[in-house]
Design an enzyme around this catalytic site. Structure first.
Site, PDB file in Angstrom:
ATOM      1  N   ARG A 165       0.822  -1.219   0.000  1.00 12.66           N
ATOM      2  CA  ARG A 165       0.000   0.000   0.000  1.00 12.66           C
ATOM      3  C   ARG A 165       0.854   1.267   0.000  1.00 12.66           C
ATOM      4  O   ARG A 165       0.508   2.267   0.614  1.00 12.66           O
ATOM      5  CB  ARG A 165      -0.965   0.022   1.198  1.00 12.66           C
ATOM      6  CG  ARG A 165      -1.952  -1.125   1.225  1.00 12.66           C
ATOM      7  CD  ARG A 165      -2.889  -1.112   0.011  1.00 12.66           C
ATOM      8  NE  ARG A 165      -3.727  -2.308   0.035  1.00 12.66           N
ATOM      9  CZ  ARG A 165      -3.409  -3.458  -0.585  1.00 12.66           C
ATOM     10  NH1 ARG A 165      -2.279  -3.538  -1.258  1.00 12.66           N
ATOM     11  NH2 ARG A 165      -4.231  -4.481  -0.530  1.00 12.66           N
ATOM     12  N   SER A 239     -11.310   0.414   3.272  1.00 16.88           N
ATOM     13  CA  SER A 239     -10.415   0.008   4.359  1.00 16.88           C
ATOM     14  C   SER A 239      -9.710   1.245   4.903  1.00 16.88           C
ATOM     15  O   SER A 239      -8.897   1.852   4.205  1.00 16.88           O
ATOM     16  CB  SER A 239      -9.388  -1.014   3.852  1.00 16.88           C
ATOM     17  OG  SER A 239     -10.040  -2.184   3.421  1.00 16.88           O
ATOM     18  N   GLU A 335      -4.874   4.242   6.167  1.00 16.46           N
ATOM     19  CA  GLU A 335      -4.583   4.018   4.742  1.00 16.46           C
ATOM     20  C   GLU A 335      -4.862   5.265   3.887  1.00 16.46           C
ATOM     21  O   GLU A 335      -4.029   5.610   3.045  1.00 16.46           O
ATOM     22  CB  GLU A 335      -5.392   2.827   4.214  1.00 16.46           C
ATOM     23  CG  GLU A 335      -5.056   2.478   2.770  1.00 16.46           C
ATOM     24  CD  GLU A 335      -5.657   1.151   2.344  1.00 16.46           C
ATOM     25  OE1 GLU A 335      -6.264   1.104   1.270  1.00 16.46           O
ATOM     26  OE2 GLU A 335      -5.508   0.156   3.098  1.00 16.46           O
TER      27      GLU A 335
END
Length: 339
Positions: A165, A239, A335
């Protein structure tokens, strides 16, 4: 170049919090990008590139600069052979529509990333991924405007320094590039097992053994529909936390009190623990706090059912991070980027 002023960022981000952008403009062609940056530089203002707004959180004070909505389209076959097809995708293309088109072409490589909101240009920024696939697996190169050199550049995949990520676009070179197109290479071969555990479980439960890109896409869409709230109905950023990466020692320490902790060995010797599991164990699943709510089907998702402010989101986030740390000594990370 059409520039709007004092525009609410709530309508451009799926979490629907935050203040206003001083300026907002839209680019539909590559040649518009340098002009937008030149105009911003003449005003000594920063530029923030925004795609679908599904992985960006706006703060209450807004953005004292230019928000650039990247709407550059394009879907072109660059080359093909018996094994693969190479495609160039405009950064403003809706990601799931890109996935759907490639699946219709019988191509494999991004089908497990179905139903992820956002645009194609945003995919390399956080090395988007799901169910065992990530954009780094298929990306060939990125085309972008380099604001540091005032030039259009081509960055090969290895120059993006992808990790979980993460990439240079949200790391060491954040704010430098405006991605205008991505080139990906997909396979003509059918998807090959073993699949990611959650996906394999769904395939087994539904007796699916014909592993076509279309079958995988349909399975992923069904799983996501069951686990994730629709941001057009309930504001959220998908998320909200990255999965935790821990050492062998840390994993062993957690196993002392939680022997059933789910974990996945990573190539670098660390272990991935689902952060949703950590949050669930800390007792937050389905709870409301500071006008935010942890999703009852997936504790990794933080939703905003009451049009709360960024301050509320910040308070909820910190409460969750601290509780997980207090219980497991694992520091989880957000995130979405912040504008």
């Amino acid at each position: 170049m059409n520039i709007s002023t004092d525009i609410s960022l709530k309508q451009y981000t799926t979490m629907q919090v935050g203040g206003n952008a001083r300026f907002l403009t839209e680019a539909t062609a590559v040649e518009e990008i340098p002009r937008i940056y030149h105009d911003a530089q003449s005003r000594r203002l920063p530029v923030f590139v925004l795609g679908g707004g599904s992985n960006v959180i706006a703060k209450d004070e807004g953005f004292e600069g230019v928000v650039l909505l990247n709407r550059i389209k394009g879907f072109e076959v660059m080359s093909e052979d018996e094994e693969s097809v190479t495609l160039k995708i405009g950064a403003g293309e809706v990601w799931d529509e890109v996935v759907a088109r490639t699946v219709d072409m019988g191509l494999s490589g991004i089908e497990a990333m179905s139903a992820i909101p956002g645009t194609a240009g945003a995919a390399p920024v956080q090395n988007v991924g799901a169910y065992g696939q990530e954009i780094a697996d298929t990306l060939v190169e990125v085309e972008a405007y380099d604001s540091a050199t005032d030039a259009m550049v081509v960055l090969p995949a290895e120059a993006c320094h992808f990790s979980y990520r993460h990439s240079i676009f949200r790391g060491s070179q954040m704010g430098r590039y405006c991605i205008t197109a991505i080139t990906i290479r997909l396979s003509r071969r059918a998807p090959q097992p073993p699949f990611y555990a959650g996906l394999q479980r769904y395939l087994d439960e539904h007796h699916i053994t014909d592993y076509t890109p279309a079958a995988i896409r349909q399975a992923v869409i069904a799983i996501r529909h069951d686990k994730l709230p629709d941001p057009t109905v309930t504001p959220n950023s998908g998320s909200f936390f990255k999965n935790a990466m821990v050492s062998q020692e840390m994993l062993d320490a957690i196993r002392q009190t939680h022997p059933d902790v789910p974990n996945y060995a990573m190539p670098d010797g660390t272990y991935k623990i689902p952060t949703g599991w950590l949050i669930d164990q800390a007792g937050f699943r389905g709870k409301e706090l500071h006008n935010m709510k942890i999703h009852d089907k997936n504790a990794l998702v933080l939703t905003n059912p009451h049009a709360a402010t960024y301050h509320d989101l910040e308070s909820a986030r910190q409460a969750i991070i601290q509780a997980v740390y207090d219980q497991f000594h694992v520091r989880i990370e957000q995130e979405p980027l912040e504008l």
